[in-house]
Design an enzyme around this catalytic site. Structure first.
Site, PDB file in Angstrom:
ATOM      1  N   HIS A  81      17.050 -32.912  -4.015  1.00 36.52           N
ATOM      2  CA  HIS A  81      16.775 -32.479  -2.777  1.00 36.52           C
ATOM      3  C   HIS A  81      16.766 -33.227  -1.558  1.00 36.52           C
ATOM      4  CE1 HIS A  81      14.164 -29.669  -5.633  1.00 36.52           C
ATOM      5  NE2 HIS A  81      15.071 -29.391  -5.541  1.00 36.52           N
ATOM      6  N   HIS A 236      18.735 -22.468  -4.039  1.00 34.23           N
ATOM      7  CA  HIS A 236      17.966 -22.984  -4.474  1.00 34.23           C
ATOM      8  C   HIS A 236      18.840 -23.762  -5.164  1.00 34.23           C
ATOM      9  CE1 HIS A 236      15.139 -26.062  -5.014  1.00 34.23           C
ATOM     10  NE2 HIS A 236      15.884 -26.529  -7.099  1.00 34.23           N
ATOM     11  N   ASP A 240      21.054 -27.717  -4.754  1.00 35.30           N
ATOM     12  CA  ASP A 240      21.448 -28.815  -6.036  1.00 35.30           C
ATOM     13  C   ASP A 240      22.448 -29.451  -5.712  1.00 35.30           C
ATOM     14  OD1 ASP A 240      18.114 -28.614  -6.639  1.00 35.30           O
ATOM     15  OD2 ASP A 240      18.783 -27.345  -8.325  1.00 35.30           O
ATOM     16  N   HIS A 263      22.874 -28.961 -13.033  1.00 36.31           N
ATOM     17  CA  HIS A 263      23.011 -30.435 -13.130  1.00 36.31           C
ATOM     18  C   HIS A 263      24.032 -31.333 -13.604  1.00 36.31           C
ATOM     19  CE1 HIS A 263      20.131 -30.217  -9.662  1.00 36.31           C
ATOM     20  NE2 HIS A 263      18.538 -30.019 -10.638  1.00 36.31           N
TER      21      HIS A 263
END
Length: 313
Positions: A81, A236, A240, A263
């Site tokens: 973030h 969001h 990321d 991720h």
């Protein structure tokens, strides 16, 4: 100097944050310190004699639920973030001092960082910003998941998600060079399913999670609404992605297409990209005005369904 070339920037003054780590639940103090041109983003563990970990792809640790960096045996966790906010707002050089192993989750988005940058302002530096200009496609595939980066102007992003209800499918397309990061991406918060809570806590994760920093989803919908955007979930994931791709060490000039990635795939793309030196070059600016992101490779059913999310706001 190329048209639209931009000098590097740092923050004008120090900024302090306090909070808890999303996964560790540990209290943490963090201070952002202006850094000289050419420094990049460097994390400094003040509780470990100032041990430093540069935010680069070679320091990525293999962690599934958050992006973490490791150098030697020293860890910095849940960096995405802050890295997203730095890249999205145009901060090239900063030292991040932190007194624990995990950054504070704050409200679960990048908005607190962006608001702090807006408050103190940025300082232009006497060095031109270098971009990672993509020269050829680089892709990572894993089953039905996919991420790839392609030549292009600007920093185009085309991201598709497909989660169980009440999220469903959604797609976001945009360009980071439009300057809309603070308005369109930064406020989007992290999210999780209530039914996964026990399993994740048993794994030693989400010990700092609460309704103040996570959108909590149940079979009936959003438990702690309202949403900030009807399609906050996919936004969001874009947040990321920008933070994870910051580990390439430079802002990308090209086009990123992702479908159901996360991720691990984001950082795998960074590492594959950096290993293939023929896939990119360093450039000092954009020679053309960014164009809207184009559709990527055929991805099957990737419809835009923001209206499906509005019912759960």
């Amino acid at each position: 100097m190329a048209q639209n070339a931009h000098p590097e920037q740092t923050i004008r003054s120090e900024i302090e944050f306090r909070g808890v780590g999303l996964h560790s639940g540990a209290e943490v103090s963090m201070r952002l310190v202006p850094a000289p041109a050419g420094s990049g983003i460097v994390f400094r563990r003040t509780d470990l004699d100032g041990f430093e970990i540069p935010a680069t792809g070679r320091n990525v640790a293999k962690v599934s639920y958050a992006t973490s960096l490791m150098r030697g045996s020293v860890l910095i966790s849940t960096t995405e973030h802050l890295l997203s906010a730095l890249i999205g707002f145009g901060v090239d050089n900063v030292i991040v001092e932190v007194d624990n192993l995990e950054l504070p989750i704050l409200d679960g988005s990048a908005l607190p960082y962006v608001e702090a940058f807006q408050s103190v302002g940025l300082k232009q530096q006497r060095r031109r910003r270098e971009y990672l200009r993509i020269l050829k496609e680089v892709e990572v595939r894993e089953g039905g998941k996919f991420i790839g980066v392609y030549p292009g102007t600007g920093y185009g992003i085309d991201y598709t998600i497909d989660f169980p209800q009440p999220i469903g499918s959604a797609r976001f397309q945009g360009d980071l060079e439009s300057g809309d990061y603070a308005r369109l991406i930064a406020p989007a918060r992290t999210f999780g399913f209530r039914e996964d809570e026990a399993k994740l806590r048993d794994m030693g994760l989400i010990r700092g999670a609460s309704e103040a920093c996570v959108i909590i989803l149940t079979a009936q919908g959003v438990q702690n609404g309202p949403l900030r955007f009807a399609d906050e979930f996919v936004r969001h994931k874009v947040l990321d992605l920008i933070g994870d791709l910051a580990l390439a060490g430079r802002r990308i000039q090209g086009r990123v297409v992702a479908e159901r990635a996360g991720h691990a795939m984001h950082t795998a793309l960074v590492q594959r990209l950096l290993r293939d030196r023929s896939a990119w070059e360093l450039a000092h600016g954009y020679d053309e005005v960014p164009e809207p992101a184009e559709p990527g490779p055929a991805k099957g059913n990737a419809e835009v369904l923001p209206e499906a999310l509005a019912a759960h706001a």
